[in-house]
Design a protein around this motif. Sequence first.
Motif, mmCIF file in Angstrom:
data_model
loop_
_atom_site.group_PDB
_atom_site.id
_atom_site.type_symbol
_atom_site.label_atom_id
_atom_site.label_comp_id
_atom_site.label_asym_id
_atom_site.label_seq_id
_atom_site.Cartn_x
_atom_site.Cartn_y
_atom_site.Cartn_z
ATOM 1 N N VAL A 94 0.863 -1.178 0.000
ATOM 2 C CA VAL A 94 0.000 0.000 0.000
ATOM 3 C C VAL A 94 0.899 1.228 0.000
ATOM 4 O O VAL A 94 1.667 1.450 0.940
ATOM 5 N N ARG A 95 0.831 2.012 -1.081
ATOM 6 C CA ARG A 95 1.663 3.205 -1.228
ATOM 7 C C ARG A 95 0.871 4.421 -0.760
ATOM 8 O O ARG A 95 -0.185 4.737 -1.323
ATOM 9 N N ILE A 96 1.396 5.116 0.243
ATOM 10 C CA ILE A 96 0.732 6.286 0.805
ATOM 11 C C ILE A 96 1.586 7.521 0.518
ATOM 12 O O ILE A 96 2.784 7.540 0.828
ATOM 13 N N ALA A 97 0.996 8.544 -0.065
ATOM 14 C CA ALA A 97 1.689 9.800 -0.332
ATOM 15 C C ALA A 97 1.173 10.862 0.630
ATOM 16 O O ALA A 97 -0.038 11.086 0.732
ATOM 17 N N ALA A 98 2.083 11.508 1.347
ATOM 18 C CA ALA A 98 1.694 12.518 2.331
ATOM 19 C C ALA A 98 2.747 13.608 2.392
ATOM 20 O O ALA A 98 3.912 13.401 2.051
ATOM 21 N N GLY A 99 2.317 14.790 2.839
ATOM 22 C CA GLY A 99 3.243 15.890 3.034
ATOM 23 C C GLY A 99 4.120 15.675 4.256
ATOM 24 O O GLY A 99 3.925 14.738 5.042
ATOM 25 N N LEU A 124 5.640 4.558 2.345
ATOM 26 C CA LEU A 124 5.265 5.933 2.667
ATOM 27 C C LEU A 124 6.132 6.886 1.858
ATOM 28 O O LEU A 124 7.351 6.918 2.015
ATOM 29 N N ARG A 125 5.497 7.654 0.994
ATOM 30 C CA ARG A 125 6.213 8.578 0.109
ATOM 31 C C ARG A 125 5.934 10.002 0.574
ATOM 32 O O ARG A 125 4.793 10.440 0.614
ATOM 33 N N ILE A 126 6.999 10.736 0.905
ATOM 34 C CA ILE A 126 6.878 12.041 1.545
ATOM 35 C C ILE A 126 7.278 13.144 0.573
ATOM 36 O O ILE A 126 8.336 13.096 -0.042
ATOM 37 N N GLY A 127 6.427 14.145 0.433
ATOM 38 C CA GLY A 127 6.727 15.270 -0.441
ATOM 39 C C GLY A 127 5.616 16.292 -0.403
ATOM 40 O O GLY A 127 4.474 15.975 -0.065
ATOM 41 N N GLU A 128 5.949 17.516 -0.765
ATOM 42 C CA GLU A 128 4.960 18.591 -0.736
ATOM 43 C C GLU A 128 4.162 18.688 -2.030
ATOM 44 O O GLU A 128 3.146 19.358 -2.091
ATOM 45 N N GLN A 129 4.637 18.012 -3.084
ATOM 46 C CA GLN A 129 3.921 18.067 -4.347
ATOM 47 C C GLN A 129 2.590 17.333 -4.256
ATOM 48 O O GLN A 129 2.397 16.464 -3.414
ATOM 49 N N ALA A 186 8.472 26.393 -2.844
ATOM 50 C CA ALA A 186 7.285 26.751 -2.074
ATOM 51 C C ALA A 186 6.023 26.389 -2.869
ATOM 52 O O ALA A 186 5.384 27.242 -3.480
ATOM 53 N N VAL A 187 5.667 25.111 -2.837
ATOM 54 C CA VAL A 187 4.560 24.618 -3.660
ATOM 55 C C VAL A 187 3.223 24.662 -2.933
ATOM 56 O O VAL A 187 2.178 24.456 -3.552
ATOM 57 N N SER A 188 3.222 24.927 -1.630
ATOM 58 C CA SER A 188 1.987 24.991 -0.858
ATOM 59 C C SER A 188 1.722 26.428 -0.407
ATOM 60 O O SER A 188 2.654 27.235 -0.275
ATOM 61 N N ALA A 189 0.451 26.732 -0.142
ATOM 62 C CA ALA A 189 0.074 28.098 0.227
ATOM 63 C C ALA A 189 0.809 28.567 1.483
ATOM 64 O O ALA A 189 1.262 29.720 1.568
ATOM 65 N N TYR A 190 0.949 27.685 2.489
ATOM 66 C CA TYR A 190 1.597 28.124 3.726
ATOM 67 C C TYR A 190 3.088 28.374 3.526
ATOM 68 O O TYR A 190 3.700 29.197 4.250
ATOM 69 N N LEU A 191 3.690 27.694 2.548
ATOM 70 C CA LEU A 191 5.106 27.906 2.252
ATOM 71 C C LEU A 191 5.326 29.208 1.483
ATOM 72 O O LEU A 191 6.390 29.826 1.584
#
Length: 291
Positions: A94-99, A124-129, A186-191
């Motif tokens: 099970v591949r989970i993508a999360a920030g 678990l794949r970590i990234g802001e995209q 800075a791909v997210s609004a908070y960034l």
Amino acid sequence: MKNVSWDLYQDFIAVARKGGLSAAAAATNMSAATLGRRMLELEQGLGRALFRRSPGGYELTGDGNALLDHLKELEAAARKVDAWQGISTGNAVVRIAAGTWMAHLLSENFQALRTLRDDFRVDLRIGEQRAGLAFRENDIGIRAFAPDETNLASRRAGSVAYAAYRARNSADTTRDTWLAIGKDDAVSAYLRWPHENHHDKVTVTVNQPRNLKDLALAGAGIAVLPCLAGDLEPGLERAGPEITELRHQQWIVMNNDDRHRPEIRTVVSRLARLIKQHADLLAGARPSRSV
């Protein structure tokens, strides 16, 4: 080149997605020189230029983009076969993508997602995209917006709040000093928020969100963080009220064709329960711990 091997196409996908040979080399365990030769081999065999090469990396041409689009469908089919094979052999993944920050929450509470009795593995794949699921790049994604792809299903998972944080009792030294992710990352609004609201006071930039928290703790300045990250850190305090314009809903997203697979259904259910248990923290309603 009548019969191109799938391995060569997979190498092309890696170079296309990573934007260059060095990053793709790390992902494929090949040398950059070998990958470069293989891309030339593929272009010569197809009779088409797939990349525009420059010191900055490999940029796809029109033909390169068209080939990547075709290969996404083949890649999705290959992943579907892999999933089917994994189910039949008891080796499902099970591949989970999360920030960054949600992945930290999942890691701290991992036994709530997978127990020793489960017969599936977790990637678990970590990234802001934006988490890609349309072509089965991942099985489950946690997004800040509802999916607009027609082949994806979703579950609402509460709201997420943000605030500015600084080292506790450092108000005088950090009043006009802001920390930020570099504009290109800075791909997210908070960034993006520090650049859009305090661009003349940003004195330190980094390329990983986790470093914002570390720098704030060190007294280097003020960082915008999700309350999930800031309110649980005893060494930080809010440098102001919640930044209400950054609040957003959160969604658990999955491929519509795969969401009934037992292992995915199990993980989605556990993930939803875990997020619900931390809903007040995510929404900024849990007060900071005192030192």
